[in-house]
Design an enzyme around this catalytic site. Structure first.
Site: not given
Ligand code: PEP
Length: 248
Positions: A8, A10, A95, A97, A167, A173, A212
């Protein structure tokens, strides 16, 4: 079940950066039949990414969001039909966000999942609890509600064509990853609910972990019970890191 590795990006990597990424990534990651790799660039970079992947049909593409309506006066939005026409095979839905920054509700996610399915793409329904919800002990309740509502507009047989991504919001993040045991515990709950909803065939629905993930922790997380792949944000922006993760 072969694992799914989903990147992803973003709101990063316009067409030029995306083209450079693909060039480095395909050189670092040889085709292999034992895993599925999907890139989710920004919608405006999708065509460029597809073009650069012409010789690599093993690498798939998707978009990070679509609107729930078929078409119409929704300035700035992309429909599932447009995403499909542009070559998307997968769509992220719900997601964190989208939920927490843009206020997307479970009911909207459900309509998007159905629309994505109607247009022949694979919905990747994302679920996950906030840190407050985890500390209150409501993780299971939260993710099950997101899962059940998110899939509620699909016929049971059609649920088998979905992917689910767990997630935890507090891990996205932040550099703070769920332990493999914590991830496995939630994945087992999600698997149980999928089996209840869609029957025995639901044992093959991939449940990805995201939050992460890095080249250093990818293999350990992937080996946790019921973790059928990884959804990666930050570490998927570097083609070398991403190739390492996809080789885990
Ligand atoms: C995501 O945005 O789906 C995600 C898992 O981000 P990150 O790996 O940066 O935590």
């Amino acid at each position: 079940m072969s694992p799914v590795f989903a990147a992803n990006w973003k709101m990063n990597q316009g067409p030029s950066a995306a083209a450079a990424f693909v060039q480095t990534f395909v050189a670092a990651f040889a085709p292999r039949g034992d895993r599925t790799v999907v890139l989710f660039p920004p919608a405006l970079s999708l065509s460029e990414v597809r073009f650069r992947l012409t010789e690599r049909p093993d690498i798939h593409v998707g978009v990070q969001n679509v609107h729930a309506e078929e078409k119409g006066a929704f300035t700035g939005e992309n429909s599932a039909a447009i995403a499909r026409d542009a070559g998307a095979e997968y769509v992220l839905v719900g997601h964190s966000e989208r939920r927490h920054v843009f206020g997307e509700t479970d009911a909207e996610s459900a309509r998007k999942v159905a629309k994505v399915h109607e247009h022949g793409m694979v919905p990747v329904l994302c679920v996950g609890e906030t840190i407050e919800q985890r500390e209150r002990g409501t993780t299971e309740h939260v993710v099950l509600h997101q899962l059940r509502t998110g899939l509620s507009a699909l016929a049971h047989a059609d649920m088998l064509g979905c992917i689910v991504a767990y997630e935890p919001v507090w891990a996205i993040g932040t550099g703070r990853t769920a332990t493999p045991d914590d991830a496995a515990a939630v994945h087992r709950v999600l698997r149980g609910a999928l089996l209840d909803e869609a029957g025995a065939g639901a044992s093959t629905i991939p449940i990805l972990y995201g939050g992460s993930v890095t080249p250093a922790n990818a293999a350990t997380l992937l080996s946790a019970d019921e973790v059928g792949g990884l959804l990666v944000g930050g570490a998927s922006l570097d083609p070398t890191s991403w190739a390492t993760i996809c080789s885990a």
